[in-house]
Scaffold this motif. Structure first.
Motif, PDB file in Angstrom:
ATOM      1  N   GLU A 272      -0.982 -25.354 -13.642  1.00 28.69           N
ATOM      2  CA  GLU A 272      -2.337 -25.890 -13.531  1.00 28.69           C
ATOM      3  C   GLU A 272      -3.250 -25.518 -14.540  1.00 28.69           C
ATOM      4  O   GLU A 272      -4.249 -26.257 -14.553  1.00 28.69           O
ATOM      5  CB  GLU A 272      -2.596 -25.722 -11.967  1.00 28.69           C
TER       6      GLU A 272
ATOM      7  N   ALA B 184      -5.204 -25.734 -18.117  1.00 30.10           N
ATOM      8  CA  ALA B 184      -5.363 -26.917 -19.041  1.00 30.10           C
ATOM      9  C   ALA B 184      -4.532 -26.657 -20.435  1.00 30.10           C
ATOM     10  O   ALA B 184      -4.212 -25.567 -20.498  1.00 30.10           O
ATOM     11  CB  ALA B 184      -6.689 -26.987 -19.378  1.00 30.10           C
TER      12      ALA B 184
ATOM     13  N   GLY C 221      -4.823 -26.261 -23.384  1.00 24.53           N
ATOM     14  CA  GLY C 221      -5.215 -25.353 -24.386  1.00 24.53           C
ATOM     15  C   GLY C 221      -5.165 -23.851 -23.927  1.00 24.53           C
ATOM     16  O   GLY C 221      -4.575 -23.104 -24.659  1.00 24.53           O
TER      17      GLY C 221
ATOM     18  N   ASN D  55     -11.789 -27.234 -23.757  1.00 26.98           N
ATOM     19  CA  ASN D  55     -10.546 -27.052 -23.057  1.00 26.98           C
ATOM     20  C   ASN D  55     -10.683 -27.248 -21.442  1.00 26.98           C
ATOM     21  O   ASN D  55     -11.520 -26.464 -20.820  1.00 26.98           O
ATOM     22  CB  ASN D  55      -9.841 -25.952 -23.261  1.00 26.98           C
ATOM     23  N   GLY D  56     -10.034 -28.279 -20.792  1.00 30.37           N
ATOM     24  CA  GLY D  56     -10.118 -28.118 -19.305  1.00 30.37           C
ATOM     25  C   GLY D  56     -11.252 -28.478 -18.664  1.00 30.37           C
ATOM     26  O   GLY D  56     -11.245 -28.442 -17.539  1.00 30.37           O
TER      27      GLY D  56
ATOM     28  N   GLY E  58     -11.638 -31.886 -18.413  1.00 31.46           N
ATOM     29  CA  GLY E  58     -11.139 -33.079 -17.587  1.00 31.46           C
ATOM     30  C   GLY E  58     -10.902 -34.255 -18.676  1.00 31.46           C
ATOM     31  O   GLY E  58     -10.841 -35.401 -18.072  1.00 31.46           O
ATOM     32  N   LYS E  59     -10.905 -34.076 -19.840  1.00 26.26           N
ATOM     33  CA  LYS E  59     -10.320 -35.283 -20.867  1.00 26.26           C
ATOM     34  C   LYS E  59      -9.319 -35.961 -20.506  1.00 26.26           C
ATOM     35  O   LYS E  59      -9.393 -37.153 -20.308  1.00 26.26           O
ATOM     36  CB  LYS E  59     -10.640 -34.595 -22.212  1.00 26.26           C
ATOM     37  N   THR E  60      -8.370 -35.208 -20.518  1.00 28.97           N
ATOM     38  CA  THR E  60      -7.014 -35.479 -20.378  1.00 28.97           C
ATOM     39  C   THR E  60      -6.913 -36.262 -18.894  1.00 28.97           C
ATOM     40  O   THR E  60      -6.460 -37.422 -18.633  1.00 28.97           O
ATOM     41  CB  THR E  60      -5.753 -34.677 -20.011  1.00 28.97           C
TER      42      THR E  60
ATOM     43  N   GLN F  44      -1.127 -37.079 -23.811  1.00 30.75           N
ATOM     44  CA  GLN F  44      -1.493 -35.797 -24.653  1.00 30.75           C
ATOM     45  C   GLN F  44      -0.412 -34.999 -25.031  1.00 30.75           C
ATOM     46  O   GLN F  44      -0.092 -34.662 -26.181  1.00 30.75           O
ATOM     47  CB  GLN F  44      -2.304 -34.782 -23.786  1.00 30.75           C
TER      48      GLN F  44
ATOM     49  N   GLN G 216     -10.298 -32.645 -30.157  1.00 28.07           N
ATOM     50  CA  GLN G 216     -11.010 -31.380 -30.385  1.00 28.07           C
ATOM     51  C   GLN G 216     -11.500 -31.248 -31.342  1.00 28.07           C
ATOM     52  O   GLN G 216     -12.493 -30.575 -31.501  1.00 28.07           O
ATOM     53  CB  GLN G 216      -9.614 -30.418 -30.505  1.00 28.07           C
TER      54      GLN G 216
HETATM   55  N1  LIG Z   1      -1.243 -31.026 -12.141  1.00 26.06           N
HETATM   56  C1  LIG Z   1      -2.517 -30.451 -12.258  1.00 26.06           C
HETATM   57  N2  LIG Z   1      -2.672 -29.619 -10.605  1.00 26.06           N
HETATM   58  C2  LIG Z   1      -3.952 -29.289 -10.835  1.00 26.06           C
HETATM   59  N3  LIG Z   1      -4.636 -29.088 -11.546  1.00 26.06           N
HETATM   60  C3  LIG Z   1      -4.813 -29.456 -12.976  1.00 26.06           C
HETATM   61  C4  LIG Z   1      -3.597 -30.147 -13.139  1.00 26.06           C
HETATM   62  N4  LIG Z   1      -3.770 -30.666 -14.429  1.00 26.06           N
HETATM   63  C5  LIG Z   1      -4.803 -30.272 -14.911  1.00 26.06           C
HETATM   64  N5  LIG Z   1      -5.444 -29.433 -13.740  1.00 26.06           N
HETATM   65  C6  LIG Z   1      -6.787 -28.831 -14.080  1.00 26.06           C
HETATM   66  O1  LIG Z   1      -7.732 -29.953 -14.413  1.00 26.06           O
HETATM   67  C7  LIG Z   1      -8.620 -29.470 -15.335  1.00 26.06           C
HETATM   68  C8  LIG Z   1      -8.943 -30.449 -16.410  1.00 26.06           C
HETATM   69  O2  LIG Z   1      -7.613 -30.480 -17.169  1.00 26.06           O
HETATM   70  P1  LIG Z   1      -7.436 -31.527 -18.334  1.00 26.06           P
HETATM   71  O3  LIG Z   1      -6.108 -31.565 -18.774  1.00 26.06           O
HETATM   72  O4  LIG Z   1      -7.860 -32.795 -17.988  1.00 26.06           O
HETATM   73  O5  LIG Z   1      -8.314 -30.861 -19.370  1.00 26.06           O
HETATM   74  P2  LIG Z   1      -8.536 -31.217 -20.843  1.00 26.06           P
HETATM   75  O6  LIG Z   1     -10.371 -31.469 -21.084  1.00 26.06           O
HETATM   76  O7  LIG Z   1      -7.973 -32.431 -21.175  1.00 26.06           O
HETATM   77  O8  LIG Z   1      -8.256 -29.951 -21.678  1.00 26.06           O
HETATM   78  P3  LIG Z   1      -7.708 -29.695 -22.995  1.00 26.06           P
HETATM   79  O9  LIG Z   1      -8.437 -29.886 -24.102  1.00 26.06           O
HETATM   80  O10 LIG Z   1      -6.998 -28.481 -22.878  1.00 26.06           O
HETATM   81  O11 LIG Z   1      -6.420 -30.805 -23.198  1.00 26.06           O
HETATM   82  C9  LIG Z   1      -8.245 -28.085 -15.647  1.00 26.06           C
HETATM   83  O12 LIG Z   1      -9.014 -27.057 -15.121  1.00 26.06           O
HETATM   84  C10 LIG Z   1      -6.828 -27.981 -15.061  1.00 26.06           C
HETATM   85  O13 LIG Z   1      -6.533 -26.534 -14.805  1.00 26.06           O
END
Ligand SMILES: Nc1ncnc2c1ncn2[C@@H]1O[C@H](COP(=O)(O)OP(=O)(O)OP(=O)(O)O)[C@@H](O)[C@H]1O
Ligand SMILES: Nc1ncnc2c1ncn2[C@@H]1O[C@H](COP(=O)(O)OP(=O)(O)OP(=O)(O)O)[C@@H](O)[C@H]1O
Ligand SMILES: [Mg+2]
Ligand SMILES: [Mg+2]
Lengths: 370, 252, 238, 320, 286
Positions: B147, B149, B151, C39-40, C42-44, C86, C190
């Motif tokens: 879970e 992210a 990074g 990071n994290g 929620g972009k993805t 990603q 990033q």
């Molecule tokens: N499968 C999942 N189940 C539960 N929570 C998740 C899951 N995937 C991601 N998350 C949570 O959702 C939040 C957003 O994640 P996301 O991957 O969208 O971030 P991001 O902005 O793309 O980060 P990064 O720059 O690291 O790629 C994070 O806090 C992560 O812990």
């Protein structure tokens, strides 16, 4: 006695051998129907337990529960030898009379003094076949058996009787229990060119599969004669086995087409109760006879089901079964009966085992020897 | 005993394709060396060869005076050769804390100890907490790795490698997917590792490469094209042409 | 009708976990968008939601005027979304060529054009997906999205793991795709400088919601704001 | 539906309650003791499978190879005069662990399907071997004449299965605690790591194959004890103890209970065998229909078996 | 000698025909479908029932067997299987075992526990002379069917985009959907195809094996052997494996009958030790 007589029936009701349980049930039900649901004046309550095939730990547990919890007076059923051996310990420990309806390993009755057998032993039906073949001046045979305890028993008994009578077993082969294709074995026999072949397979899918290849390979045209025990032409499977079974000569203690009046009535009543498609096989007859034996024994003990009394009453019991006259050997508690030589023929549109020769009062030869 | 990692004529072929070919690479103790090169040049494959994921078709690998060439991966890891993966290779169902504890316990040779509860060993957990703290993962110590992210997972990659207390650390694009400021911090953390640890890292971010490496090797089409200081590489026209484009100049 | 894509107060996440919290923005026809954030944030998840891979609890997504919130993913692709995940996620048991052809939809992009775009892929066309280098996988993932002939490219950190020279070329190409072929993109990056150079609009996310929206150009030139939003002081100076 | 948080202390209490309840069936179900003993035996067998399958990730459908070997070891000892039960168990443990270790060299190296087939093949071969060695094993008629001395020289195996129950309960509890310990040890963590990522384990210096071999051998030893228990309490060894069907059955039990969850095997055995017994009593001919429907229903309702479903309902919090 | 070889090949073809469906559902789609035999049984019963009760010919019955098994497969896919594609393999095991149990009970209920009567059509009975060799007609027919099925599948799965789509969807459903593949429909069709092939195999086995309700359990091991030693996910792999195993089994039983029961398993283990990923490993998983 208003307490019902409880009988525990341990058998196979599911899986590949479910026909055994079905036939047992039918035989028991028919006997009870004929006698108003009563044995020795007591209503009978049959408690069925399914082992789903050979499963000694399960069988033993069921026997134990039947005795301890359901308080049965008599145990019966028991179609597979390992199950019978496992149950025998309970029979001894609890002194419950146990009537084996099928398990055919010779040693079962020796394993507990509370066991009597109403069916047959492998040796009992195998040996007459060997003797009969010798009588027909067949003195060269090749044996084919399924590679498990009963198969090995059949092979040994056949060899012993056949060579004792001056015959020669020119080859023998044991096939795995799970063997989808028999072509290699049949081809081997074909190349060995024996005068005759004796085979033993448990009733079910193996005999038809073997016979199919036998026909396809043209073994009859090659002049090789084929014999077996009646397991190969079990009446339950005979119709489905089809034409490939025609002409096969077998030895066994019961044929659905047995011409005695007792059997004709039995067959008729059976059809009336269970419909025309279900034929009574040797399983149903044994079950029917087991009920009859209990009935007769309890008549002697005046309804007392205590183990020792019932066993004493069973010893030496003789009566008329649909298969012919039978008796229980007072020494071995094993059955003594007529073994017939039959041929699979088409009669009135049905394939049946037509009896044409017989050996009377055959005892279990394995125990005779000792 | 020196811990110089040295390859001689190292190469591997996939079918007819020579992914790595005749590589002579030396990694001195305390090195901060970058490995750069175009995509598909064979950088990851080279690291896989060094760590024993692939067995080479040609050449030898030595660490000090010990030959590693045909040693299995886990034995090399035991000898102090740690790595991170370009594509996250973590324990998705564990937490970061347990992942690091696991790495430490394997390092300590406890992996076959089945007769003592894990929790009995406080030192393992303390060390793991310290390590996670150093990479700012302590707040996430008990979140399932799956879970995290992306990074954060990259950071955990490094934490796992560091947990092995490596003598040689091979990093495959450690900062990919980490935001810029954090990747800087990350590299600072790496740079601060004890001086006797040799580090070889693959990185496509030239800012980081030029800032943190003391030496750069350039791999092209499976072969070392050139080696040198950042200043030398940054102005090398061949490197610019196949790899840097305009990026190089701005960092020198 | 000039809005191509609208996120209307979307609440979405995985299972019970909320990641996108009342996220809203809109994108005009023909414009490309940079999605920035640490990071994290929620972009993805934003892109995954756009592709229908998350649980949307509230709000709506409109694409070219239609509400696609509940559409299955393959309809969205048919409607013109081309996704580059990603972690690349190329199909490991397909060859490079198969990875591309298996998703092909009719249009300008075909195998040949993708190979021209990424010559490296042509060289490696017989390799299976898991026999590629990281950068090659990235190229393949982009190529695969192009093969679906989308109307909007969704790029999740497309530059990650690519050599500087390729990054440069790709940045130019992506901008050119938008300008010359009318194929805009949503770029998650990033590296704000790079992303802002490639796009018209930009949004910055924090904890699953939009904290800044505006033109990319303006943001790129406002070092102070960038630093405040993303804390990337060092980067901007370059 | 939010998971209910529970503390580790509560979890411990739940564990103790589980074992107390299991022991209490001695008084609550006095005429089901044999069934309960067999449930515990299969539970232990499933727990051993869990070590290999759930924790080490070795897909095996041949675990009955060890169950059967253990049964034959104990049975043959009993038949040939060595009737003391505990030493029989110990020998079964040692023999099976050794056999498991040897076989692990065949099994650990392959991919999932390969392991599946090799374990299956080995199991069928061993079954066939015991059929062939009928003069020793009794072949398909089963091993008869097994005698077991009273437990501790005091408690004879009685018709009601009281001794068998108590004996089984004690042995299963001890072995279960040992397995529990192993899975909470550094070794247990290593297994979880291997399950997740073999590649990463190698990179942190773990000799993965050696670890898996150890897990397989331990698991084989425990399976052997389960088999030996069955042999001793029924004083009979059927050839079915060693066949593919038994392997498949224990797999169903484990999966139904939930893999990789320690209690999955025990819970699976309790649920599966009680349900099976109940359906078979209700309807000896067509219980398979009901049991099958039950299994289908169980997967459709919750993945990961009973324990999987439970784990979604509760969440173990940190001690506060 | 040649006869033995021929018999072995024919037996191998039978194994291939009943196993090939599984190499689609389990090998290609990665669904551990232990209920494969149940679908074979559906086909077998459909064919024998049509022939016995309606006097329909063997060939049309084969087609009917394919269709009925595919239909049953489709229905079960719709209600059950599709929910478990992404589930753990062991959950799939549980589902498919449940289906096996139910099917065994249902067929016992409707058709009784004994074997189904089956009569080969006259043109497939007996032997025929082929290049101076007396061979069983039915065996020859099986070989023909095996080759035909192999050819069709190689064409459909290997040369068309369909096969690649299935592999892509199995690799990663989420991304396959996200790149425009209609995963649900694709899986539905593929699963039905696998089941249909199982049904065809079941019907073709009528001439050699006895068909009874416990068929799915009885032959499960054989299906698995063929698919796994062949290499899951390929079609040619199981084909070669089936042939090899067929020939080894028949030849072994002929020349070394004492080892009869061991051979097939020893051969399998040996093959797997030499080629741990199957004779033709699935590509891209090396
Ligand atoms: N499968 C999942 N189940 C539960 N929570 C998740 C899951 N995937 C991601 N998350 C949570 O959702 C939040 C957003 O994640 P996301 O991957 O969208 O971030 P991001 O902005 O793309 O980060 P990064 O720059 O690291 O790629 C994070 O806090 C992560 O812990
Ligand atoms: N198993 C394999 N079989 C065939 N070719 C392979 C295999 N693994 C890698 N390759 C090829 O070897 C070359 C080198 O790959 P490698 O992963 O080492 O590149 P890299 O330098 O790390 O590139 P990147 O910077 O993109 O990560 C690539 O062209 C790749 O396609
Ligand atoms: Mg790389
Ligand atoms: Mg992201």
């Amino acid at each position: 006695a208003d307490e019902p007589l409880r009988i525990g029936l341990i058998a196979t009701y599911s899986g590949p051998y479910a026909d055994y349980g079905r036939q047992f049930d039918a035989g028991v039900a028919l006997y009870l129907q004929e006698h108003g649901g009563k044995i020795a004046g007591r209503t009978v309550e049959v408690i069925k337990k399914d082992t789903g095939g050979p499963a000694p730990d399960l069988a033993k547990r069921m026997a134990q529960e039947l005795v301890v919890r359901d308080k049965v007076g008599i145990l019966t059923g028991v179609d597979f030898s390992p199950n019978a051996y496992a149950v025998s310990a309970i029979a001894t420990q609890a002194k419950v009379p146990t009537l084996v309806m099928n398990a055919a390993s010779s040693g079962i009755t020796t394993s507990s003094p509370y066991i009597a057998r109403l069916s047959f032993t492998v040796q009992q039906v195998t040996e007459p076949m060997a003797r009969w073949m010798l009588k027909q001046n067949i003195n060269d045979a090749y044996t084919v058996v399924a590679d498990y305890a009963a198969g090995v028993d059949a092979e040994t008994a056949f060899k012993k009787a056949f060579t004792a009578g001056g015959g020669k077993v020119s080859g023998s082969v044991r096939t795995p229990m799970s063997n989808p294709d028999f072509s290699a074995y049949v081809q081997r026999i074909k190349d060995a060119k024996p005068q005759s072949v004796f085979f033993f397979f448990p009733s079910g899918v193996m005999p038809p599969a073997f016979l199919k290849v036998w026909k396809e390979r043209g073994m009859d045209e090659a002049g090789i004669k084929l014999f077996a025990t009646g397991d190969a032409t079990d009446d339950s499977y005979l119709e489905a086995t089809g034409d490939v079974a025609l002409g096969l000569i077998t030895s066994h203690h019961y044929s659905y087409a047995h011409p005695s009046p007792k059997n004709q009535k039995f067959v008729k009543d059976f059809a009336a109760k269970f419909g025309p498609t279900l034929r009574p096989s040797y399983f149903a007859v044994t079950a029917y006879d087991a009920m009859q034996a209990i009935d007769l024994a309890l008549a002697k003990t005046q309804g007392d089901v205590s183990g020792d009394k019932v066993m004493t009453a069973l010893k030496g019991l003789s009566f008329e079964s649909p298969r012919g006259p039978v008796e229980i050997d007072p020494v071995t508690r094993d059955i003594v009966q007529t073994v017939y030589i039959r041929k699979a023929e088409r009669a009135k549109g049905q394939i049946v085992n037509v009896e044409f020769d017989k050996f009377e009062r055959v005892k279990d030869p394995a125990k005779e020897a000792n | 005993m020196t811990n110089t990692l040295r390859t001689h004529g190292l190469g591997i072929s996939f079918g007819a394709f020579r992914a790595v070919n005749d590589v002579n690479l030396t990694l001195e103790p305390g090195a901060r060396q970058a490995l750069i090169g175009p995509n598909g040049a064979g950088k990851t494959t080279l690291i896989n060869l060094l760590t024993g994921v692939f067995m080479p078709t040609r050449g030898t690998i030595h660490m000090g005076d010990r030959e590693l060439t045909s040693l299995s991966a886990h034995k090399r890891a035991r000898m102090g050769l740690a790595r991170t993966f370009q594509i996250n290779t973590l324990f998705p169902s564990l937490t970061p804390l347990l992942s690091v504890v696991l790495a430490i316990s394997e390092r300590e040779g406890l992996g076959a100890v089945w007769w003592r509860p894990l929790t009995r060993n406080k030192a393992l957990f303390d060390e793991a907490h310290t390590l996670l703290g150093r990479l700012k993962l302590d707040a996430l110590a008990d979140v399932p790795v799956a879970e995290l992210a992306y990074g954060k997972q990259r950071l955990l990659e490094i934490a796992l490698a560091m947990a092995a207390r490596p003598r040689i650390l091979l990093l495959d694009e450690p900062a990919a997917g980490v935001p810029e400021d954090e990747s800087g911090e990350l590299f600072e953390a790496i740079a601060e590792l004890p001086q006797d640890i040799s580090i070889l890292f693959i990185e496509h971010d030239m800012k980081l490469v030029f800032r943190f490496s003391k030496r750069i090797s350039v791999l092209v089409a499976g072969q070392i094209l050139t080696e040198g200081t950042p200043a030398e590489i940054g102005v090398d026209p061949r490197v610019r042409e196949v790899y840097l484009g305009h990026a190089g100049a701005s960092h020198v | 009708m000039s809005e191509m894509l609208v996120f209307d107060q979307v609440i979405a996440g995985y299972g019970n976990a909320v990641v996108l919290d009342r996220l809203g923005f809109s994108l005009k026809q023909g414009q490309s968008l940079a999605v920035l954030g640490r990071n994290g944030v929620g972009k993805t998840t934003l892109l995954e939601t756009l592709m229908g891979n998350t649980r949307v609890m509230r709000g709506a997504i409109r694409w070219c005027g239609e509400d696609i919130t509940r559409w299955p993913a393959h309809w969205r692709v048919r409607a013109g979304l081309g996704w580059v995940p990603q972690e690349r996620e190329v199909f490991p048991s397909l060859t490079v060529a198969e990875n591309l052809t298996v998703v092909a939809r009719p249009g300008r992009w075909n195998l040949q054009r993708v190979y021209e775009f990424f010559p490296r892929l042509k060289e490696r066309r017989g390799n299976f997906g898991n026999q590629l280098s990281g950068g090659e996988q990235q190229m393949l993932a982009i190529g695969r999205a192009l093969m679906t002939n989308p109307k909007l490219l969704l790029l999740d950190e497309p530059m990650e793991g690519l050599a500087p020279i390729i990054v440069e070329e790709l940045a130019v190409s992506i901008r050119r795709l938008c300008e010359r072929e009318g194929l805009p993109s949503i770029v998650v990056e990033q590296h704000p400088v790079l992303a802002l150079e490639m796009t018209h609009q930009a949004i910055v996310l924090e904890r699953g919601t939009v904290v800044h929206a505006g033109s990319s150009h303006a943001l790129a030139n406002d070092a102070a704001l960038l630093d405040k939003l993303l804390g990337v002081g060092i980067a901007v100076s370059a | 539906m939010k998971p209910v948080p529970i503390t580790p202390a509560r979890l411990r209490a739940a564990e103790i309650a589980f074992w107390l309840a299991l022991g209490a069936t001695y008084f609550l179900l006095p005429d089901k003791l044999t069934l309960m003993s067999q449930i515990m035996i299969f539970g232990l067998f499933a727990v051993s499978l869990d070590m290999a399958l759930g924790y080490a990730g070795i897909i095996t459908v041949g675990h009955a190879a060890f169950f059967g070997t253990g049964a034959y070891v104990a049975g043959l000892l009993g038949k040939h005069g060595w009737t003391e039960p505990f030493s029989g168990l110990l020998l079964a443990l040692i023999v099976c662990a050794a056999l498991g270790y040897v076989l692990s060299y065949l099994i650990v190296r392959g991919a999932d399907l390969t392991r599946l087939m090799i374990t299956l093949g080995v199991c069928v071969l061993l079954a066939e071997l015991s059929n062939r060695l009928a003069s020793i094993t009794g072949g398909s008629d089963g091993l008869q004449g097994v005698a077991i001395a009273p437990v501790l020289g005091l408690f004879d195996f009685d018709l009601f299965g009281r001794t068998a129950f108590a004996y089984t309960y004690g042995v299963v509890l001890v072995l279960f605690l040992a397995v529990r310990l192993a899975l909470r040890s550094p070794f247990g963590l290593t297994l979880r790591g291997i399950h997740d990522s073999r590649k990463r384990m190698l990179a942190i210096g773990s000799p993965v194959d050696a670890r898996l071999r150890l897990a397989y051998a331990l698991s084989a030893g425990v399976a052997g004890v389960a088999g030996a228990l069955l042999a001793q309490t029924t004083q009979f060894v059927g050839i079915e103890s060693i066949g593919f069907n038994r392997s498949a059955e224990v797999m169903i039990i484990l999966v139904l209970g939930g893999t990789g969850r320690l209690y999955g095997g025990l819970i699976g055995a309790i649920v599966y065998m009680l349900v099976h017994d109940w359906f078979a009593d209700l309807n000896p001919e067509f219980w398979m229909f009901w049991l099958g429907t039950f299994l289908i229903g169980a997967v459709m309702l919750g993945r990961g078996g009973v324990m999987g479903a439970l784990s979604r309902l509760v969440k173990v919090g940190k001690p506060s | 000698m040649q006869v033995i070889l021929f018999d072995g090949v024919a037996y191998g073809m039978l194994l291939f025909l009943i196993g090939v469906g599984l190499s689609i559902t389990m090998g290609l789609m990665n669904f551990v479908n232990l209920a494969h035999g149940s679908f074979a049984m559906v086909g077998g019963y459909a064919a024998s029932w049509l022939m016995n009760h309606f006097g329909i010919g063997f060939l049309p019955s084969l087609a009917a067997a394919f269709v009925s098994a595919a239909l049953v497969g489709g229905v079960l896919e719709f209600f059950f299987y599709r929910r478990l594609y992404r589930a753990h393999a062991l959950d799939q095991v549980l589902l498919s075992i449940g289906i096996v149990f139910v099917s065994v009970a249902v067929f016992t209920y409707f058709f009784g526990p004994t074997i189904q009567p089956f009569q080969l059509p006259a043109w497939l009975e007996g032997r025929i002379s082929l290049l101076g060799l007396e061979v069983g007609r039915y065996r020859l027919f099986l070989i023909g069917c095996g080759v035909a099925v192999l050819a069709c599948l190689l064409l459909v799965l290997g040369k068309t985009r369909y096969g690649a789509m299935v592999r892509a969807a199995v690799d990663n459903q989420r991304v396959a959907g996200g790149t425009g593949i209609h995963v649900q429909r694709l899986f539905f069709l593929t699963f039905s195809l696998g089941c249909g092939l199982a049904g065809l195999g079941g019907a073709l086995s009528l001439g050699m094996l006895g068909l009874e309700p416990s068929f799915p359990l009885k032959y499960l091991v054989y299906f698995l052997i063929v698919v796994c030693t062949g290499g899951a996910g390929t079609i040619a792999g199981p084909f070669i494996a089936a042939l090899l195993i067929g020939v080894i089994d028949v030849a072994g039983k002929y020349y070394l009958p004492e080892a009869g029961a061991f051979l097939i398993y020893v051969a399998m283990i040996a093959l797997l030790l030499v080629r741990p990923n199957g004779i033709i490993p699935r590509k891209g998983l090396a």
